[in-house]
Design a protein around this motif. Structure first.
Motif, PDB file in Angstrom:
ATOM      1  N   THR A 150       0.806  -1.219   0.000  1.00 59.03           N
ATOM      2  CA  THR A 150       0.000   0.000   0.000  1.00 59.03           C
ATOM      3  C   THR A 150       0.838   1.267   0.000  1.00 59.03           C
ATOM      4  OG1 THR A 150      -0.146   0.086   2.427  1.00 59.03           O
ATOM      5  CG2 THR A 150      -1.806  -1.224   1.272  1.00 59.03           C
ATOM      6  N   ASN A 151       2.134   1.156   0.332  1.00 61.59           N
ATOM      7  CA  ASN A 151       2.994   2.336   0.353  1.00 61.59           C
ATOM      8  C   ASN A 151       4.401   1.956  -0.107  1.00 61.59           C
ATOM      9  OD1 ASN A 151       3.939   4.941   0.800  1.00 61.59           O
ATOM     10  ND2 ASN A 151       4.320   4.580   2.972  1.00 61.59           N
ATOM     11  N   PRO A 152       4.539   1.557  -1.376  1.00 61.76           N
ATOM     12  CA  PRO A 152       5.841   1.062  -1.839  1.00 61.76           C
ATOM     13  C   PRO A 152       6.830   2.190  -2.113  1.00 61.76           C
ATOM     14  CG  PRO A 152       4.282   1.085  -3.652  1.00 61.76           C
ATOM     15  CD  PRO A 152       3.511   1.489  -2.418  1.00 61.76           C
ATOM     16  N   GLY A 153       8.112   1.874  -1.914  1.00 60.34           N
ATOM     17  CA  GLY A 153       9.148   2.746  -2.423  1.00 60.34           C
ATOM     18  C   GLY A 153       9.277   2.528  -3.923  1.00 60.34           C
ATOM     19  N   VAL A 154      10.008   3.399  -4.580  1.00 64.06           N
ATOM     20  CA  VAL A 154      10.119   3.310  -6.041  1.00 64.06           C
ATOM     21  C   VAL A 154      10.637   1.941  -6.475  1.00 64.06           C
ATOM     22  CG1 VAL A 154      11.371   4.206  -8.051  1.00 64.06           C
ATOM     23  CG2 VAL A 154      10.376   5.785  -6.393  1.00 64.06           C
ATOM     24  N   MET A 155      11.660   1.446  -5.802  1.00 64.69           N
ATOM     25  CA  MET A 155      12.244   0.177  -6.221  1.00 64.69           C
ATOM     26  C   MET A 155      11.496  -1.037  -5.664  1.00 64.69           C
ATOM     27  SD  MET A 155      14.269   1.212  -8.368  1.00 64.69           S
ATOM     28  CE  MET A 155      14.825  -0.414  -8.869  1.00 64.69           C
ATOM     29  N   GLN A 156      10.343  -0.798  -5.042  1.00 67.00           N
ATOM     30  CA  GLN A 156       9.477  -1.903  -4.630  1.00 67.00           C
ATOM     31  C   GLN A 156       8.291  -2.065  -5.575  1.00 67.00           C
ATOM     32  OE1 GLN A 156       8.842  -0.492  -0.566  1.00 67.00           O
ATOM     33  NE2 GLN A 156       9.962  -2.259   0.219  1.00 67.00           N
ATOM     34  N   LEU A 157       8.317  -1.333  -6.667  1.00 65.44           N
ATOM     35  CA  LEU A 157       7.264  -1.493  -7.666  1.00 65.44           C
ATOM     36  C   LEU A 157       7.434  -2.834  -8.380  1.00 65.44           C
ATOM     37  CD1 LEU A 157       7.245   2.152  -9.089  1.00 65.44           C
ATOM     38  CD2 LEU A 157       5.600   1.126  -7.510  1.00 65.44           C
ATOM     39  N   SER A 158       6.439  -3.207  -9.162  1.00 65.23           N
ATOM     40  CA  SER A 158       6.439  -4.529  -9.788  1.00 65.23           C
ATOM     41  C   SER A 158       7.586  -4.690 -10.779  1.00 65.23           C
ATOM     42  CB  SER A 158       5.110  -4.768 -10.507  1.00 65.23           C
ATOM     43  OG  SER A 158       5.019  -3.951 -11.661  1.00 65.23           O
ATOM     44  N   ASN A 159       7.942  -5.924 -11.022  1.00 63.32           N
ATOM     45  CA  ASN A 159       9.002  -6.218 -11.981  1.00 63.32           C
ATOM     46  C   ASN A 159       8.618  -5.754 -13.384  1.00 63.32           C
ATOM     47  OD1 ASN A 159      11.496  -7.112 -12.754  1.00 63.32           O
ATOM     48  ND2 ASN A 159      11.036  -9.291 -12.579  1.00 63.32           N
ATOM     49  N   GLU A 160       7.332  -5.784 -13.688  1.00 62.70           N
ATOM     50  CA  GLU A 160       6.872  -5.301 -14.989  1.00 62.70           C
ATOM     51  C   GLU A 160       7.170  -3.811 -15.150  1.00 62.70           C
ATOM     52  OE1 GLU A 160       4.128  -8.793 -14.060  1.00 62.70           O
ATOM     53  OE2 GLU A 160       5.198  -7.230 -12.982  1.00 62.70           O
ATOM     54  N   VAL A 161       6.833  -3.033 -14.125  1.00 63.52           N
ATOM     55  CA  VAL A 161       7.089  -1.586 -14.165  1.00 63.52           C
ATOM     56  C   VAL A 161       8.585  -1.322 -14.272  1.00 63.52           C
ATOM     57  CG1 VAL A 161       6.979   0.558 -12.837  1.00 63.52           C
ATOM     58  CG2 VAL A 161       4.984  -0.957 -12.936  1.00 63.52           C
ATOM     59  N   LYS A 162       9.360  -2.018 -13.452  1.00 66.71           N
ATOM     60  CA  LYS A 162      10.810  -1.796 -13.459  1.00 66.71           C
ATOM     61  C   LYS A 162      11.440  -2.177 -14.795  1.00 66.71           C
ATOM     62  CE  LYS A 162      11.606  -3.935  -9.465  1.00 66.71           C
ATOM     63  NZ  LYS A 162      12.293  -4.408  -8.240  1.00 66.71           N
ATOM     64  N   THR A 163      10.944  -3.252 -15.404  1.00 66.70           N
ATOM     65  CA  THR A 163      11.489  -3.664 -16.702  1.00 66.70           C
ATOM     66  C   THR A 163      11.185  -2.627 -17.776  1.00 66.70           C
ATOM     67  OG1 THR A 163      11.327  -6.019 -16.144  1.00 66.70           O
ATOM     68  CG2 THR A 163      11.429  -5.453 -18.490  1.00 66.70           C
ATOM     69  N   ASN A 164       9.953  -2.169 -17.826  1.00 68.00           N
ATOM     70  CA  ASN A 164       9.593  -1.130 -18.793  1.00 68.00           C
ATOM     71  C   ASN A 164      10.463   0.108 -18.611  1.00 68.00           C
ATOM     72  OD1 ASN A 164       7.538  -2.028 -20.573  1.00 68.00           O
ATOM     73  ND2 ASN A 164       6.028  -1.908 -18.923  1.00 68.00           N
ATOM     74  N   ASP A 165      10.614   0.530 -17.360  1.00 67.24           N
ATOM     75  CA  ASP A 165      11.368   1.751 -17.083  1.00 67.24           C
ATOM     76  C   ASP A 165      12.853   1.578 -17.390  1.00 67.24           C
ATOM     77  OD1 ASP A 165       9.056   2.968 -16.339  1.00 67.24           O
ATOM     78  OD2 ASP A 165       9.604   3.309 -14.252  1.00 67.24           O
ATOM     79  N   PHE A 166      13.400   0.421 -17.011  1.00 64.42           N
ATOM     80  CA  PHE A 166      14.832   0.227 -17.255  1.00 64.42           C
ATOM     81  C   PHE A 166      15.136   0.259 -18.751  1.00 64.42           C
ATOM     82  CE2 PHE A 166      18.598  -2.201 -18.234  1.00 64.42           C
ATOM     83  CZ  PHE A 166      19.523  -1.640 -17.373  1.00 64.42           C
ATOM     84  N   ILE A 167      14.332  -0.447 -19.535  1.00 66.02           N
ATOM     85  CA  ILE A 167      14.566  -0.471 -20.977  1.00 66.02           C
ATOM     86  C   ILE A 167      14.469   0.933 -21.563  1.00 66.02           C
ATOM     87  CG2 ILE A 167      13.691  -1.333 -23.180  1.00 66.02           C
ATOM     88  CD1 ILE A 167      15.168  -3.409 -21.455  1.00 66.02           C
ATOM     89  N   LYS A 168      13.512   1.713 -21.100  1.00 68.38           N
ATOM     90  CA  LYS A 168      13.335   3.068 -21.606  1.00 68.38           C
ATOM     91  C   LYS A 168      14.536   3.949 -21.255  1.00 68.38           C
ATOM     92  CE  LYS A 168       9.808   6.711 -21.853  1.00 68.38           C
ATOM     93  NZ  LYS A 168       8.451   7.129 -21.392  1.00 68.38           N
ATOM     94  N   VAL A 169      15.020   3.861 -20.009  1.00 69.63           N
ATOM     95  CA  VAL A 169      16.183   4.638 -19.591  1.00 69.63           C
ATOM     96  C   VAL A 169      17.418   4.202 -20.367  1.00 69.63           C
ATOM     97  CG1 VAL A 169      17.768   5.077 -17.667  1.00 69.63           C
ATOM     98  CG2 VAL A 169      15.308   5.174 -17.293  1.00 69.63           C
ATOM     99  N   TYR A 170      17.595   2.903 -20.485  1.00 66.90           N
ATOM    100  CA  TYR A 170      18.749   2.353 -21.203  1.00 66.90           C
ATOM    101  C   TYR A 170      18.771   2.853 -22.649  1.00 66.90           C
ATOM    102  CZ  TYR A 170      21.696  -1.133 -23.537  1.00 66.90           C
ATOM    103  OH  TYR A 170      22.660  -1.758 -24.302  1.00 66.90           O
ATOM    104  N   GLU A 171      17.634   2.780 -23.327  1.00 61.63           N
ATOM    105  CA  GLU A 171      17.529   3.231 -24.712  1.00 61.63           C
ATOM    106  C   GLU A 171      17.861   4.717 -24.828  1.00 61.63           C
ATOM    107  OE1 GLU A 171      15.759   1.827 -28.007  1.00 61.63           O
ATOM    108  OE2 GLU A 171      17.335   0.562 -27.179  1.00 61.63           O
ATOM    109  N   HIS A 172      17.261   5.507 -23.961  1.00 54.85           N
ATOM    110  CA  HIS A 172      17.460   6.962 -24.007  1.00 54.85           C
ATOM    111  C   HIS A 172      18.925   7.338 -23.809  1.00 54.85           C
ATOM    112  CE1 HIS A 172      16.931  11.225 -23.132  1.00 54.85           C
ATOM    113  NE2 HIS A 172      17.556  11.034 -21.980  1.00 54.85           N
ATOM    114  N   LEU A 173      19.558   6.768 -22.792  1.00 52.87           N
ATOM    115  CA  LEU A 173      20.931   7.144 -22.481  1.00 52.87           C
ATOM    116  C   LEU A 173      21.925   6.549 -23.469  1.00 52.87           C
ATOM    117  CD1 LEU A 173      20.819   6.885 -18.581  1.00 52.87           C
ATOM    118  CD2 LEU A 173      20.835   8.964 -19.989  1.00 52.87           C
ATOM    119  N   HIS A 174      21.641   5.343 -23.950  1.00 50.19           N
ATOM    120  CA  HIS A 174      22.540   4.723 -24.934  1.00 50.19           C
ATOM    121  C   HIS A 174      22.577   5.569 -26.211  1.00 50.19           C
ATOM    122  CE1 HIS A 174      24.955   1.395 -26.385  1.00 50.19           C
ATOM    123  NE2 HIS A 174      24.741   0.748 -25.251  1.00 50.19           N
ATOM    124  N   GLU A 175      21.411   6.076 -26.593  1.00 51.22           N
ATOM    125  CA  GLU A 175      21.355   6.923 -27.786  1.00 51.22           C
ATOM    126  C   GLU A 175      22.068   8.252 -27.532  1.00 51.22           C
ATOM    127  OE1 GLU A 175      20.612   8.216 -31.579  1.00 51.22           O
ATOM    128  OE2 GLU A 175      20.372   6.189 -30.749  1.00 51.22           O
TER     129      GLU A 175
END
Length: 731
Positions: free
Chosen positions: A231-256
């Protein structure tokens, strides 16, 4: 882990007076963390280094959290408060804080964490001519006032040249950074396109300019491990689905953005490979997730430098190649094999893990036995409580079922036709895997997955006085994952028994329970109506060895969350003076001790054998209710059940303020609403027993009201109602 990569070690003393090397801007994003912000602010305001600018950015918090923050905001000219009307995320809050900052140095602190009193002093002392310095971070599991944070006068300093190892955690926390390292601090240094992994965008800027990092070995930062990720998660306690989407997006943005910088792209690739192995592979345990994520991960995988990939194990290289080639069919096949091998390797690490492997791999896939029921009470310690009543009712009425009872002792004898199975044996896992019905009054272990076809009757074990699970602000128990684990385990319950309307309402909020609530009363309390007569009471006394010519005091306290040896192993310090009680009351009374099952092994009655009877492991506490004339308890739920007998209850609450205000908190006002006196010393307890008739008369009206509210559902037929609902009507 960092120690393995150190190049130089320097040990220095912190000199007096404290040198002022310039203003430090501490930037604290705040979003719905009113439970933690006070400790956080206190740790900053008490810093031994005085030249601070404390920037608090309220990132669109809820009204209650905003009001709380603004109420506790100190009148301190070092504090700068910025309020955003809309929630935009931690990256936005940090960017706002950066643009408002005026310090020569920058330091980032999360609002649920704390720093040691000398944190900034240490970092400013040792930064010297470096661009930044890193402090040592520890986990904050217990609350700050229960911690013993060392503040030493000297520290070891490590000079580390392998930056990838330092920034592997993807965090900017506990870094003291020179402001002039950034060309344009008015631009957005933190990437605002995602919720997670926003720190990486600032870290890559640091990597472009650094060859080494200095680390202060002394702990300076305590990272809170939030105990409510539901009911009160920290950012890194979000679901693996959310973290995967976000990581790929950050990785793509910074790699470019940094594709021409080999140093940065190597760091990003190493992060990707680490994230792939730790998160993405586990995400694909649900093979349907491959279809959902494959294309995005495949695009990112094409950016990987082949030299970096070359160091990975063969099966990882094969999977990454199939991602780059867009071959989802082959990838699915290989990821399934990967997970199978990983699961088998895990299962071969120990006998216990092999049993779990067999449970998941084989037993759960066997045909379901529609007429098999598994019973367990208090983690296999007892043949007792509502599971016992349900079982004995079904046997007595000759219902067409096969019964299995789980015990810690495989030689345990119980009445009726049930098969006795030792807890955590192969048979234990087999019967849980193939039996349609489970009946338990406590939580079945986390690793016992439940089939969709299973029917799980959770009888629970008391009316709540103490706040439970999600109604608790903080958890001070030995298990910091208590709320998360409880949530997962309670999702498996199909039926939950409530003893009264009060409990029914609490269970829904405290357990977040939304399935079938059985508002029947507890089966375990039927005995209090059925067997409440002199012959049965004397039969029980004789069987136990209690003198028939003595009245019986039952002492049944609960456990303390913060008093433990290790996870699941609790202590108990007996505060009741049994020797004095014997001297004052021994002519007329004996005392029966019934400890909570967490602490049943912690009581010593040596020298008091003719007065004190330790029956903590006696199976059926309801029989102890029947033979007792007075109950002494504290915050245990036993008094709700005992009240069905309308006999005197004393509340020995020697640590009331601590338990109520720090450890648990109560649903009712224990000093005003309970049907008996609240006392705090052994002398008070003895005095009340010597004058028990006066106590009964004084609390008679309050007792009647209490009975109506908490006991009126019980009529001796609760078991009948439960069995018909779960086992007869549902078939």
């Amino acid at each position: 882990m960092i120690d393995a990569y150190e190049e130089d070690v320097i040990e220095q003393d912190i000199l007096e007076p404290i040198e002022d090397i310039g203003k430090v801007s501490i930037i604290i994003p705040y979003y719905n963390t009113k439970d933690y912000i006070e400790e956080c602010l206190h740790s900053v305001l008490e810093q031994t280094y005085g030249n601070l600018e404390i920037i608090i950015v309220n990132d669109g918090s809820a009204d209650d959290d905003t009001v709380f923050l603004e109420q506790i905001m100190p009148e301190d000219n070092r504090v700068v408060y910025i309020k955003s009307e809309k929630h935009r995320g931690v990256a936005s809050a940090r960017n706002i804080g950066l643009k408002a900052s005026t310090g020569s140095f920058l330091y980032f602190l999360d609002s649920d964490d704390v720093i040691t009193k000398n944190a900034i002093e240490l970092l400013t002392k040792y930064i010297k001519d470096d661009q930044l310095i890193l402090g040592t971070t520890r986990r904050l599991i217990k609350p700050l006032d229960l911690m013993n944070i060392p503040l030493r006068n000297k520290s070891k300093v490590l000079v580390i040249k392998k930056l990838f190892k330092v920034f592997k955690n993807r965090s900017v926390l506990n870094l003291l950074i020179r402001r002039d390292i950034f060309n344009d601090i008015q631009s957005n240094l933190f990437y605002e396109g995602t919720t997670c992994f926003t720190d990486i965008s600032l870290l890559v800027q640091l990597i472009t300019q650094l060859d080494k990092i200095t680390l202060v070995k002394q702990p300076t930062y305590y990272k809170r491990r939030r105990n409510d990720p539901i009911t009160n998660p920290g950012v890194m306690q979000l679901s693996n689905e959310v973290k995967t989407n976000d990581f790929i997006k950050v990785y793509e943005h910074l790699h470019e953005s940094y594709k021409a910088n080999e140093k940065v792209t190597r760091y990003l690739d190493l992060l990707f490979l680490n994230f792939y192995r730790k998160n993405i592979v586990l995400l694909f345990k649900d093979i349907e997730k491959v279809d959902q994520f494959f294309s995005d991960i495949a695009v990112a995988a094409k950016r990987l430098n082949r030299k970096t990939v070359a160091n990975q194990p063969m099966h990882i290289r094969v999977e990454l190649k199939q991602l780059r080639n867009g071959n989802i069919k082959k990838f699915k096949k290989n990821i399934k094999t990967h997970l199978e091998i990983r699961s088998l390797k895990q299962g071969l690490k120990s006998l216990k893990k092999f049993k779990i492997y067999c449970y998941r791999k084989f037993f759960m896939k066997m045909p379901l036995k529609e007429k098999h029921i598994v019973f367990e009470s208090f983690l296999g310690k007892n043949y007792s409580d509502s599971p016992r009543d349900v079982y004995e009712y079904m046997v007595k009425n000759d219902l067409d079922y096969k019964y299995v009872w789980i015990f810690n002792d495989k030689n345990r004898k119980i009445p009726g036709p049930a098969k006795v199975v030792k807890r955590f044996s192969f048979k234990y896992y087999y019967y849980l895997g193939v039996s349609k019905y489970w009946v338990s009054n406590s939580r079945i272990p986390m690793h016992i997955d439940k089939r969709e076809e299973n029917v799980y009757l959770q009888t629970w074990h008391g009316t709540p006085l103490k706040r439970l699970v999600f109604d608790m602000k903080e958890i001070y128990s030995a298990n910091p994952n208590y709320k998360k684990n409880f949530y997962i385990q309670s999702r498996r319950w199909d039926y939950l028994i409530a003893p009264n309307k009060y409990s029914s309402n609490i269970f829904k909020s405290a357990f977040l329970f939304e399935k079938n609530m059985l508002e029947t009363g507890y089966p375990r309390n039927d005995i209090l109506y059925r067997d409440n007569h002199p012959k049965k009471i004397n039969d029980i006394k004789e069987r136990i060895g209690i003198p028939l010519d003595k009245k019986v005091i039952l002492y049944a306290p609960t456990w303390r969350d913060d008093d433990y040896y290790a996870a699941g192993k609790y202590k108990f310090n007996l505060k009741l003076d049994l020797q004095k009680m014997k001297e004052k009351l021994g002519d007329d009374y004996v005392i029966v001790l019934r400890m909570h099952y967490f602490i049943a092994d912690e009581i010593n009655t040596e020298g008091l054998e003719d007065f004190a009877f330790n029956l903590s492991k006696y199976d059926e506490i309801a029989e102890l209710y029947l033979i007792s004339d007075i109950l002494i308890t504290d915050y245990s739920s036993v008094f709700f059940d005992y009240a069905n007998l309308k006999r005197p209850i004393l509340f020995f609450a020697y640590d009331l303020e601590k338990y109520r205000d720090k450890l648990r908190g109560f649903y009712i006002n224990i000093e005003e609403d309970v049907p008996g006196p609240v006392v705090k010393t052994s002398d008070d307890v003895i005095n009340k027993i010597l004058n028990i008739d006066d106590v009964k008369q004084q609390y008679e009206a309050k007792y009647d009201d209490f009975y109506e509210k908490f006991c009126s559902w019980h009529d001796g037929n609760s078991t009948d109602k439960v069995v018909k609902k779960v086992f007869l009507e549902s078939n």
